[in-house]
Design a protein around this motif. Structure first.
Motif, PDB file in Angstrom:
ATOM      1  N   ALA A  87     -40.795  13.553 -46.075  1.00 31.07           N
ATOM      2  CA  ALA A  87     -39.583  12.743 -46.216  1.00 31.07           C
ATOM      3  C   ALA A  87     -39.512  11.760 -45.053  1.00 31.07           C
ATOM      4  O   ALA A  87     -39.771  12.135 -43.902  1.00 31.07           O
ATOM      5  CB  ALA A  87     -38.340  13.633 -46.239  1.00 31.07           C
ATOM      6  N   GLN A  88     -39.172  10.529 -45.359  1.00 30.57           N
ATOM      7  CA  GLN A  88     -39.043   9.495 -44.338  1.00 30.57           C
ATOM      8  C   GLN A  88     -37.587   9.046 -44.221  1.00 30.57           C
ATOM      9  O   GLN A  88     -36.868   8.965 -45.211  1.00 30.57           O
ATOM     10  CB  GLN A  88     -39.937   8.296 -44.662  1.00 30.57           C
ATOM     11  N   PHE A  89     -37.200   8.779 -42.979  1.00 31.66           N
ATOM     12  CA  PHE A  89     -35.897   8.183 -42.701  1.00 31.66           C
ATOM     13  C   PHE A  89     -36.178   6.904 -41.925  1.00 31.66           C
ATOM     14  O   PHE A  89     -36.662   6.945 -40.799  1.00 31.66           O
ATOM     15  CB  PHE A  89     -35.025   9.141 -41.879  1.00 31.66           C
ATOM     16  N   ASN A  90     -35.853   5.744 -42.547  1.00 34.44           N
ATOM     17  CA  ASN A  90     -36.189   4.450 -41.955  1.00 34.44           C
ATOM     18  C   ASN A  90     -34.954   3.556 -41.868  1.00 34.44           C
ATOM     19  O   ASN A  90     -34.206   3.434 -42.847  1.00 34.44           O
ATOM     20  CB  ASN A  90     -37.261   3.729 -42.782  1.00 34.44           C
ATOM     21  N   PHE A  91     -34.766   2.934 -40.712  1.00 39.84           N
ATOM     22  CA  PHE A  91     -33.741   1.908 -40.591  1.00 39.84           C
ATOM     23  C   PHE A  91     -34.255   0.629 -41.244  1.00 39.84           C
ATOM     24  O   PHE A  91     -35.438   0.289 -41.148  1.00 39.84           O
ATOM     25  CB  PHE A  91     -33.417   1.641 -39.116  1.00 39.84           C
ATOM     26  N   VAL A  92     -33.340  -0.089 -41.925  1.00 42.70           N
ATOM     27  CA  VAL A  92     -33.717  -1.356 -42.555  1.00 42.70           C
ATOM     28  C   VAL A  92     -33.757  -2.410 -41.449  1.00 42.70           C
ATOM     29  O   VAL A  92     -32.718  -2.839 -40.927  1.00 42.70           O
ATOM     30  CB  VAL A  92     -32.725  -1.747 -43.662  1.00 42.70           C
ATOM     31  N   PHE A  93     -34.970  -2.816 -41.057  1.00 42.69           N
ATOM     32  CA  PHE A  93     -35.170  -3.707 -39.908  1.00 42.69           C
ATOM     33  C   PHE A  93     -36.448  -4.496 -40.132  1.00 42.69           C
ATOM     34  O   PHE A  93     -37.480  -3.927 -40.490  1.00 42.69           O
ATOM     35  CB  PHE A  93     -35.271  -2.860 -38.627  1.00 42.69           C
ATOM     36  N   TYR A  94     -36.363  -5.809 -39.901  1.00 40.93           N
ATOM     37  CA  TYR A  94     -37.522  -6.671 -40.107  1.00 40.93           C
ATOM     38  C   TYR A  94     -37.954  -7.410 -38.835  1.00 40.93           C
ATOM     39  O   TYR A  94     -39.146  -7.537 -38.574  1.00 40.93           O
ATOM     40  CB  TYR A  94     -37.241  -7.693 -41.211  1.00 40.93           C
ATOM     41  N   GLN A  95     -37.005  -7.875 -38.058  1.00 46.25           N
ATOM     42  CA  GLN A  95     -37.332  -8.639 -36.860  1.00 46.25           C
ATOM     43  C   GLN A  95     -36.189  -8.536 -35.852  1.00 46.25           C
ATOM     44  O   GLN A  95     -35.045  -8.251 -36.211  1.00 46.25           O
ATOM     45  CB  GLN A  95     -37.588 -10.112 -37.210  1.00 46.25           C
TER      46      GLN A  95
END
Length: 255
Positions: free
Chosen positions: A131-139
């Motif tokens: 299971a992955q927990f990722n913040f929505v972040f691009y730059q």
């Protein structure tokens, strides 16, 4: 000439030894624990940790995703404002279909500098896997892309903007539950016992009238007793003969 070389050497040491100014990085978002191994059915609580570093934060919008195949999230995040003293968030939602979490405090909170949890989510492990927990972040400092995580601050001291420059995501391992069944023992069952002459309903169970009694067989007589008596009789005759026969012969000789 020597004096000029000495001055040049001294100035060179000054420029080499003089400290350079390092620009501080802006705010950081990370999840905790960063990694963990759990079993199916276990509960997992993930904190959203905000580190403002050297800047003041006036709010934050936490947007993150999680793996829906292996994790089941609670209906909302739990706001944590113990350290920041911020008010309640303006948006607190969990989309179970998309696996998307939103916890938005807006940009008008009291200024806060520090490193602490600003919220958390509770998961239940529902299937084995990762299971992955990722913040929505691009730059870094992304003020234009909609739907990304943001931390509001004033980099220039006056203009409010996104000061989030980096994030740290998390990964979890979910294992199948291994339950060892306890051994079971089956107690033998016994039928009711009967008693001769017992009356039903008065504490006893009468034996059925057609009960077949077991047949007891005896070993046949082998004649051992009769043989023993005969041998004793013959032995007695021989003993008496041995006693009286010499006496009889002795008297006959004297005559």
């Amino acid at each position: 000439m020597i004096r000029i070389l000495t001055l040049f050497f001294v100035f060179s040491l000054f420029f080499v030894a003089s400290p350079t100014h390092v620009l501080a990085t802006d705010a950081n978002l990370k999840c905790s624990p960063s990694t963990k191994t759990i079993n199916v059915g276990d509960t997992l609580i993930v904190d959203y940790l905000l580190d403002t570093r050297t800047f003041q934060a006036f709010g934050a919008n936490v947007i993150a995703t999680y793996t829906t195949d292996t994790l089941q999230a609670a209906s909302q995040s739990t706001p944590v404002t113990t350290s920041s003293s911020w008010g309640q968030p303006t948006t607190n939602t969990v989309d179970a279909n998309l696996g998307k979490i939103t916890l938005d405090y807006g940009s008008s909170q009291p200024a806060w500098t520090g490193s602490a949890s600003i919220g958390q989510i509770q998961f239940t492990a529902k299937a084995a896997g990762q299971a992955q927990f990722n913040f929505v972040f691009y730059q870094p400092n992304d003020d234009t892309t909609p739907g990304v995580a943001k931390v509001w601050g004033k980099k220039d001291g006056s203009t409010l903007s996104n000061i989030l420059t980096d994030v740290n995501n998390c990964i979890y391992v979910i294992e199948a539950s291994t339950i060892t069944p306890s051994p079971t023992s089956t107690a033998p069952t016994f039928g009711p016992t009967c008693a001769a002459g017992a009356t039903p309903g008065q504490g006893g169970t009468p034996c059925p009238t057609n009960t077949v009694r077991p047949t007891v067989s005896y070993l046949p007589k082998t004649g051992i007793i009769e043989t023993t008596v005969s041998l004793l009789g013959i032995g007695g005759i021989l003993v008496l003969s041995g006693i009286f026969l010499p006496v009889f012969l002795f008297r006959k000789d004297n005559d």
